[in-house]
Scaffold this active site. Structure first.
Site, PDB file in Angstrom:
ATOM      1  N   GLY A  30      42.794  38.612  38.137  1.00 25.97           N
ATOM      2  CA  GLY A  30      43.812  39.339  37.178  1.00 25.97           C
ATOM      3  C   GLY A  30      43.829  40.520  36.814  1.00 25.97           C
ATOM      4  CB  SER A  31      42.495  42.711  37.237  1.00 30.44           C
ATOM      5  OG  SER A  31      41.769  42.884  38.672  1.00 30.44           O
TER       6      SER A  31
END
Length: 218
Positions: free
Chosen positions: A186-187
């Site tokens: 996630g980013s």
């Protein structure tokens, strides 16, 4: 589809840990086969998710030196003019792509050219959609110039992403859609374009790395 090299150790460690947990459950609770089957089922789902996270799907990449191609899979969450303080030190057009844990997490070069800057910054782990994540979170900034334009791409860690990988160094010649790096779990990826650039995406639009046209360069 192939598995990214960044996932080799994570997948191996996950397999060993899940195998030990399942072995312990079947050994310590031999009279509870239902519990063992439930744990085994959950373990299988988790293991397949980890594998899918490091997947590299087979794609036909779009190549065009007049275009800025999406550096990542995800959803467009920001399109706005903002002051870029690290490299340009002036106003730029920012386009941000949020990458959920379910997205492909390979990051690619949006244009071909020379790497002018490749700089890592330690920082916080605010949620990736937080307005200050671009300047306060752990991040890696890359600037690529093609002689006519310079594009800044910033990999940003989120609340779950705790490791940014970047393969570029200043002075390298890179090709559009080649791997720039990888962010785990996630980013977000920010792209900074010259003011007046024709943007080809809209807010909330889903984009695909190496395929979706983000903008057309002047």
């Amino acid at each position: 589809m192939t598995i990214h090299r960044e996932g080799t150790a994570t997948i191996a460690i996950t397999f060993v840990v899940l195998a030990l947990i399942n072995g312990a459950v079947f050994y310590l609770l031999p009279g509870s086969p239902v519990t063992g089957y439930i744990v085994a089922g959950i373990s299988l789902v988790l293991f397949l998710f980890i594998i899918s996270f490091f997947r590299i799907p087979n794609r036909v990449m779009k190549q065009d030196e007049q275009l800025v191609i999406a550096p990542a899979d995800g959803k467009v969450v920001v399109i706005e003019e903002t002051f870029e303080a690290e490299y340009f030190k002036d106003k730029r057009l920012q386009v941000s792509i949020f990458m959920s844990p379910a997205n492909v997490h390979v990051n690619r070069n949006p244009i071909s050219g020379e790497v002018k800057l490749s700089q890592y910054h330690a920082g916080k782990y605010l949620v990736a959609w937080h307005p200050k994540s671009s300047t306060e979170n752990e991040r890696h900034t890359v600037v690529i110039g093609n002689g006519k334009n310079e594009i800044l791409v910033r990999q940003i860690a989120g609340a779950l992403a705790r490791r940014i990988v970047n393969y570029l160094k200043a002075g390298m010649q890179v090709k559009q859609n080649q791997e720039m790096g990888f962010i785990k779990f996630g980013s977000r990826v920010d792209i900074y374009l010259p003011i007046g650039t024709e943007v080809n995406v809209a807010l909330e639009q889903t984009v695909r790395g190496g395929q979706t046209i983000i903008a057309k360069l002047g």
